[in-house]
Design a protein around this motif. Structure first.
Motif, short mmCIF file in Angstrom:
data_model
loop_
_atom_site.label_atom_id
_atom_site.label_comp_id
_atom_site.label_asym_id
_atom_site.label_seq_id
_atom_site.Cartn_x
_atom_site.Cartn_y
_atom_site.Cartn_z
N GLY A 70 0.79 -1.23 0.00
CA GLY A 70 0.00 0.00 0.00
C GLY A 70 0.82 1.27 0.00
O GLY A 70 0.36 2.30 0.46
N LYS A 71 2.02 1.21 -0.52
CA LYS A 71 2.88 2.40 -0.59
C LYS A 71 2.71 3.07 -1.95
O LYS A 71 2.50 2.41 -2.96
CB LYS A 71 4.36 2.03 -0.39
CG LYS A 71 4.64 1.26 0.87
CD LYS A 71 4.36 2.05 2.11
CE LYS A 71 4.73 1.22 3.33
NZ LYS A 71 4.45 1.85 4.57
N GLY A 72 2.84 4.39 -1.96
CA GLY A 72 2.63 5.16 -3.17
C GLY A 72 3.88 5.33 -4.01
O GLY A 72 4.99 4.98 -3.61
N ARG A 129 -3.08 13.81 4.62
CA ARG A 129 -1.73 13.73 5.20
C ARG A 129 -1.28 12.28 5.35
O ARG A 129 -0.13 11.93 5.07
CB ARG A 129 -1.69 14.43 6.56
CG ARG A 129 -1.47 15.92 6.50
CD ARG A 129 -1.14 16.51 7.86
NE ARG A 129 -2.06 16.13 8.92
CZ ARG A 129 -3.22 16.73 9.18
NH1 ARG A 129 -3.62 17.75 8.44
NH2 ARG A 129 -3.99 16.34 10.17
N PHE A 130 -2.20 11.43 5.79
CA PHE A 130 -1.89 10.01 5.92
C PHE A 130 -1.45 9.42 4.58
O PHE A 130 -0.44 8.72 4.49
CB PHE A 130 -3.12 9.26 6.46
CG PHE A 130 -2.99 7.76 6.39
CD1 PHE A 130 -2.18 7.08 7.28
CD2 PHE A 130 -3.65 7.04 5.41
CE1 PHE A 130 -2.04 5.70 7.21
CE2 PHE A 130 -3.53 5.66 5.33
CZ PHE A 130 -2.72 4.99 6.23
N LEU A 131 -2.19 9.73 3.52
CA LEU A 131 -1.85 9.21 2.20
C LEU A 131 -0.53 9.78 1.69
O LEU A 131 0.25 9.07 1.05
CB LEU A 131 -2.99 9.49 1.21
CG LEU A 131 -4.27 8.69 1.47
CD1 LEU A 131 -5.40 9.18 0.58
CD2 LEU A 131 -4.03 7.20 1.27
N GLN A 132 -0.26 11.05 1.98
CA GLN A 132 1.02 11.63 1.58
C GLN A 132 2.17 10.93 2.29
O GLN A 132 3.22 10.68 1.70
CB GLN A 132 1.05 13.13 1.87
CG GLN A 132 0.30 13.94 0.85
CD GLN A 132 0.33 15.42 1.17
OE1 GLN A 132 0.25 15.82 2.34
NE2 GLN A 132 0.44 16.23 0.14
N GLN A 133 1.99 10.61 3.56
CA GLN A 133 3.04 9.91 4.31
C GLN A 133 3.25 8.50 3.78
O GLN A 133 4.34 7.94 3.92
CB GLN A 133 2.69 9.87 5.80
CG GLN A 133 2.77 11.21 6.47
CD GLN A 133 2.16 11.21 7.86
OE1 GLN A 133 1.51 10.26 8.26
NE2 GLN A 133 2.37 12.30 8.57
N ARG A 134 2.25 7.93 3.15
CA ARG A 134 2.37 6.60 2.55
C ARG A 134 3.02 6.66 1.16
O ARG A 134 3.24 5.64 0.54
CB ARG A 134 1.00 5.94 2.42
CG ARG A 134 0.29 5.66 3.73
CD ARG A 134 0.88 4.50 4.44
NE ARG A 134 0.67 3.27 3.71
CZ ARG A 134 0.41 2.11 4.26
NH1 ARG A 134 0.35 1.99 5.55
NH2 ARG A 134 0.26 1.04 3.52
N GLY A 135 3.29 7.89 0.68
CA GLY A 135 4.00 8.04 -0.59
C GLY A 135 3.14 8.35 -1.78
O GLY A 135 3.59 8.18 -2.92
N PHE A 136 1.93 8.82 -1.57
CA PHE A 136 1.08 9.20 -2.69
C PHE A 136 1.26 10.68 -3.01
O PHE A 136 1.40 11.50 -2.11
CB PHE A 136 -0.39 8.87 -2.39
CG PHE A 136 -0.64 7.39 -2.30
CD1 PHE A 136 -0.78 6.63 -3.44
CD2 PHE A 136 -0.69 6.76 -1.06
CE1 PHE A 136 -0.97 5.26 -3.36
CE2 PHE A 136 -0.89 5.39 -0.97
CZ PHE A 136 -1.02 4.64 -2.13
#
Length: 149
Positions: A70-72, A129-136
């Protein structure tokens, strides 16, 4: 150059490569602790010519595992750059997922926060923010920009 040292490092490389793929840079740095630069160059040259080590396989493997986790794409690209994979190999490894990052972002968001999208900006900002931290990237997150406004 000691043939014994070269053979010892090649044997060690095979033991490592059986478990997972390693980038050229990663193996080279590991072997530099045990031998000279010339010996390491020879070991890597032999591993590549025998097909035991491949940066392309490493890049594809890393992309596959990070996508499954699930990493972007921003995070995946960062990791590949950290391993000194060239840009052409990065593009080739990431290409199969190019149309799927947005759907993966939504899947990761739903897993963490549930199906419904928040109507208030602070709650949406927390999810983004959560999704940005995951690399999206912003490209994948743009699907949510119209939600609160």
């Amino acid at each position: 150059m000691s043939e014994k040292t070269v053979n010892t490092l090649i044997a060690k490389a095979y033991r490592l490569l059986v478990k997972r793929e390693y980038s050229h840079h990663e193996l080279f740095q590991r072997f530099l602790k045990q031998a000279s630069r010339e010996v390491c160059d020879e070991v890597m040259r032999q591993l590549v010519s025998q097909g035991a080590q491949s940066d392309q396989r490493f890049a594809e493997s890393l992309c596959r595992s990070r996508y499954a986790a699930g990493k972007g794409p921003v995070l995946v690209r960062y990791e590949l750059n950290k391993h000194q994979i060239n840009e052409e190999l990065i593009e080739m490894a990431m290409e199969p997922y190019s149309s799927e990052w947005e759907a993966l972002a939504e899947q990761v968001r739903k897993k963490k926060f549930g199906d419904g999208l928040p109507r208030e900006y602070p709650a949406l900002a927390k999810q983004l923010r959560f999704l940005q931290q995951r690399g999206f990237s912003q490209a994948e997150l743009s699907q949510y920009s119209h939600n609160c406004f």
